[in-house]
Motif scaffolding. Structure first.
Motif, short mmCIF file in Angstrom:
data_model
loop_
_atom_site.label_atom_id
_atom_site.label_comp_id
_atom_site.label_asym_id
_atom_site.label_seq_id
_atom_site.Cartn_x
_atom_site.Cartn_y
_atom_site.Cartn_z
N UNK A 1 4.84 -0.62 7.19
CA UNK A 1 4.58 -0.17 5.83
C UNK A 1 3.06 -0.05 5.62
N UNK A 2 2.61 1.12 5.17
CA UNK A 2 1.19 1.32 4.92
C UNK A 2 0.81 0.79 3.55
N UNK A 3 -0.29 0.05 3.50
CA UNK A 3 -0.83 -0.46 2.25
C UNK A 3 -2.25 0.05 2.09
N UNK A 4 -2.84 -0.17 0.92
CA UNK A 4 -4.23 0.20 0.70
C UNK A 4 -5.00 -1.00 0.18
N UNK A 23 -2.09 -0.66 8.16
CA UNK A 23 -0.81 -1.29 8.47
C UNK A 23 -1.10 -2.63 9.13
N UNK A 24 -0.31 -3.63 8.79
CA UNK A 24 -0.55 -4.98 9.30
C UNK A 24 0.78 -5.59 9.72
N UNK A 48 1.41 -1.13 18.95
CA UNK A 48 1.27 -2.17 17.91
C UNK A 48 2.34 -3.25 18.02
N UNK A 49 3.57 -2.88 18.31
CA UNK A 49 4.62 -3.90 18.39
C UNK A 49 4.35 -4.89 19.52
N UNK A 50 3.88 -4.38 20.65
CA UNK A 50 3.58 -5.27 21.78
C UNK A 50 2.43 -6.21 21.42
N UNK A 59 -4.10 -2.10 11.84
CA UNK A 59 -4.49 -0.73 12.20
C UNK A 59 -4.99 -0.03 10.95
N UNK A 60 -6.13 0.60 11.04
CA UNK A 60 -6.83 1.12 9.86
C UNK A 60 -6.99 2.63 9.96
#
Length: 283
Positions: A1-4, A23-24, A48-50, A59-60
């Motif tokens: 889920x992307x956040x800001x 995303x975190x 990212x999952x690994x 990730x930005x």
């Protein structure tokens, strides 16, 4: 889920506010991921999952790219803005001195963050800034051609091309050694991201004068280069090793300029080896 997240940055015009998407996922020591010019944070999805199995992965989308807002009017898209802004972003997210991984422009930013003491380790994948003038002109001309293609390609044609291996190669073969492995949806999304990158022109213009010429002492640094990089040629890795003599130079066999999709397992191994090397370092 992307956040800001919004946070204050310094600029020649005084304090301003930047807003970026990220995303975190995962838990553990923080690991910051920085994409290249014209790309977006989804470039990291193959790994990212690994990485999140061991780390708090962030990730930005850089300002002016992906879903992030452009920098405030009059604020330059240069290293003097980006590097402190990334430090301010980390503070806003409650992160102190993360490990950082960057690709292309993101690799250059990762090295600058290391030189500035903002991170615990640096993994730079085909970082910008180790070119000759001829190599820089070639890379910039290639990037501009990709941008023109993204701006002018009709959406229906983009969708059609993305559905075939040959079409995906035509769209992304400059940056991937194995473009057919990229999903049609991902190819469409990254082409749209390149088309809509509000910071592209100013960032590219600022890069005309960029050379990375400093060592990065006191922390683990890995510089990794795809053996099939067609944008920033692999010989630049040797130049990077001369500039950062304590860095580990790794050849990413069979990988292109954006190696995360070409060989996710290899990229993760290189990143995790660098992170683990912090044991025993003063950093």
């Amino acid at each position: 889920m992307t956040a800001t997240v919004s946070f204050p940055i310094e600029s020649p015009l005084g304090p301003r506010t930047a807003t970026v998407a990220y995303e975190r996922k995962g838990s553990g020591t923080p690991l910051l991921l920085l994409h290249g010019i014209g790309h977006h944070l989804q470039a990291w999805h193959p790994v990212t999952d690994i990485l999140a199995a061991e780390h708090d992965v962030i990730a930005v989308d850089l300002p002016g790219f992906g879903a992030s807002e452009p920098l405030p009017q009059g604020v330059p898209y240069d290293l003097g803005t980006f590097v402190p802004a990334l430090g301010a972003l980390c503070a806003a997210l409650g992160v102190e001195r993360p490990h950082v991984v960057g690709n292309s422009l993101g690799g250059l930013l990762a090295l600058e963050m290391g030189r500035s003491g903002l991170v615990r380790s640096v993994t730079a994948l085909s970082p910008a800034g180790f070119w000759t003038e001829a190599e820089r002109k070639y890379a910039f001309a290639t990037l501009r051609a990709m941008r023109v293609g993204a701006l002018t390609l009709p959406p229906s044609t983009l969708e059609r091309l993305s559905r075939s291996a040959a079409g995906r190669a035509a769209l992304t073969g400059t940056i991937y050694a194995h473009p057919a492995r990229r999903s049609p949806e991902a190819v469409v999304a990254e082409t749209v991201a390149l088309r809509e990158a509000t910071g592209f022109e100013e960032t590219l213009a600022a890069g005309r004068f960029v050379r990375f010429t400093s060592n990065v002492p006191g922390l683990p640094v890995t510089i990794a280069w795809g053996s099939r990089d067609r944008l920033l040629l692999p010989r630049q890795g040797v130049r990077a090793k001369r500039t950062v003599p304590d860095a580990r130079l790794v050849r990413l066999r069979g990988c292109g300029h954006v190696p995360m999709n070409d060989d996710p397992a290899l990229v993760c191994r290189v990143v995790l080896d660098t992170v683990r090397a912090t044991t025993g370092h003063s950093a």
